[in-house]
Design a protein around this motif. Sequence first.
Motif, PDB file in Angstrom:
ATOM      1  N   ILE A 204     -43.404  27.198  34.622  1.00 54.93           N
ATOM      2  CA  ILE A 204     -44.068  28.091  33.699  1.00 54.93           C
ATOM      3  C   ILE A 204     -44.255  29.478  34.634  1.00 54.93           C
ATOM      4  O   ILE A 204     -43.988  30.443  33.964  1.00 54.93           O
ATOM      5  CB  ILE A 204     -45.385  27.670  32.703  1.00 54.93           C
ATOM      6  N   ARG A 205     -44.682  29.377  35.641  1.00 61.99           N
ATOM      7  CA  ARG A 205     -44.813  30.551  36.334  1.00 61.99           C
ATOM      8  C   ARG A 205     -43.494  31.018  36.638  1.00 61.99           C
ATOM      9  O   ARG A 205     -43.307  32.374  36.841  1.00 61.99           O
ATOM     10  CB  ARG A 205     -45.279  29.963  38.111  1.00 61.99           C
TER      11      ARG A 205
ATOM     12  N   ASN B 168     -33.574  38.739  34.801  1.00 63.82           N
ATOM     13  CA  ASN B 168     -32.523  38.148  34.272  1.00 63.82           C
ATOM     14  C   ASN B 168     -32.983  37.062  33.369  1.00 63.82           C
ATOM     15  O   ASN B 168     -33.408  36.002  33.626  1.00 63.82           O
ATOM     16  CB  ASN B 168     -32.035  37.292  35.595  1.00 63.82           C
ATOM     17  N   ASP B 169     -32.184  37.362  32.224  1.00 58.76           N
ATOM     18  CA  ASP B 169     -32.588  36.477  31.153  1.00 58.76           C
ATOM     19  C   ASP B 169     -32.126  35.178  31.019  1.00 58.76           C
ATOM     20  O   ASP B 169     -32.812  34.136  30.528  1.00 58.76           O
ATOM     21  CB  ASP B 169     -32.054  37.117  29.754  1.00 58.76           C
ATOM     22  N   ASN B 170     -30.893  34.968  31.564  1.00 59.00           N
ATOM     23  CA  ASN B 170     -30.179  33.537  31.682  1.00 59.00           C
ATOM     24  C   ASN B 170     -30.957  32.638  32.586  1.00 59.00           C
ATOM     25  O   ASN B 170     -31.310  31.691  32.183  1.00 59.00           O
ATOM     26  CB  ASN B 170     -28.870  33.671  32.290  1.00 59.00           C
TER      27      ASN B 170
ATOM     28  N   LEU C 162     -33.007  29.253  31.683  1.00 63.18           N
ATOM     29  CA  LEU C 162     -33.084  27.957  32.558  1.00 63.18           C
ATOM     30  C   LEU C 162     -34.349  27.470  32.972  1.00 63.18           C
ATOM     31  O   LEU C 162     -34.701  26.251  32.633  1.00 63.18           O
ATOM     32  CB  LEU C 162     -32.257  28.295  33.716  1.00 63.18           C
ATOM     33  N   PHE C 163     -35.321  28.217  33.531  1.00 61.79           N
ATOM     34  CA  PHE C 163     -36.596  27.813  33.894  1.00 61.79           C
ATOM     35  C   PHE C 163     -37.562  27.558  32.588  1.00 61.79           C
ATOM     36  O   PHE C 163     -38.259  26.249  32.754  1.00 61.79           O
ATOM     37  CB  PHE C 163     -37.164  29.014  34.624  1.00 61.79           C
ATOM     38  N   PHE C 164     -37.093  27.903  31.662  1.00 60.46           N
ATOM     39  CA  PHE C 164     -37.897  27.740  30.127  1.00 60.46           C
ATOM     40  C   PHE C 164     -37.236  26.267  29.869  1.00 60.46           C
ATOM     41  O   PHE C 164     -38.005  25.306  29.338  1.00 60.46           O
ATOM     42  CB  PHE C 164     -37.552  28.656  29.194  1.00 60.46           C
ATOM     43  N   GLN C 165     -36.094  25.980  29.926  1.00 63.62           N
ATOM     44  CA  GLN C 165     -35.469  24.812  29.570  1.00 63.62           C
ATOM     45  C   GLN C 165     -36.037  23.758  30.474  1.00 63.62           C
ATOM     46  O   GLN C 165     -36.404  22.467  30.183  1.00 63.62           O
ATOM     47  CB  GLN C 165     -34.059  24.931  29.780  1.00 63.62           C
TER      48      GLN C 165
END
Length: 127
Positions: free
Chosen positions: A78-79, A87-89, A93-96
């Motif tokens: 989450i951090r 970078n939205d992509n 990825l981190f959100f996934q």
Amino acid sequence: MFLGFVHDKDLEMILKKGVSKLENQIKTLEEKATNFEIPLPEKPPASEQATIDPEIMEDKFVYRIILKGAQDAIDTHIRAVVETVRNDNIRDLFFQLYNEEVELYNDFIRYGKMKGWAYIAPKYRKS
């Protein structure tokens, strides 16, 4: 590391599922790092001789160590989501990764409560 110490077959199955998920995430992150030409650290050895007697380590202890690791991973993911502005992509990825970790965490908590291994905070009441 803990797979060799676990006695509970259900916990062993859960750990194998977690290892599989981690291997997929590692592969994805390594591909992204390669795309951005980020140097990767050396990989640890595939296996190492344990100096701990497997009979000494309890499943409850293994569960709680892994639970703490999952909590730390959720915090890290989450951090990373919050800090990734450009970078939205990568943020996606981190959100996934965050969502996957929370799903595994929920299942792990339910399993620990069923086994009586999870820490459960006491209820506070007014007297």
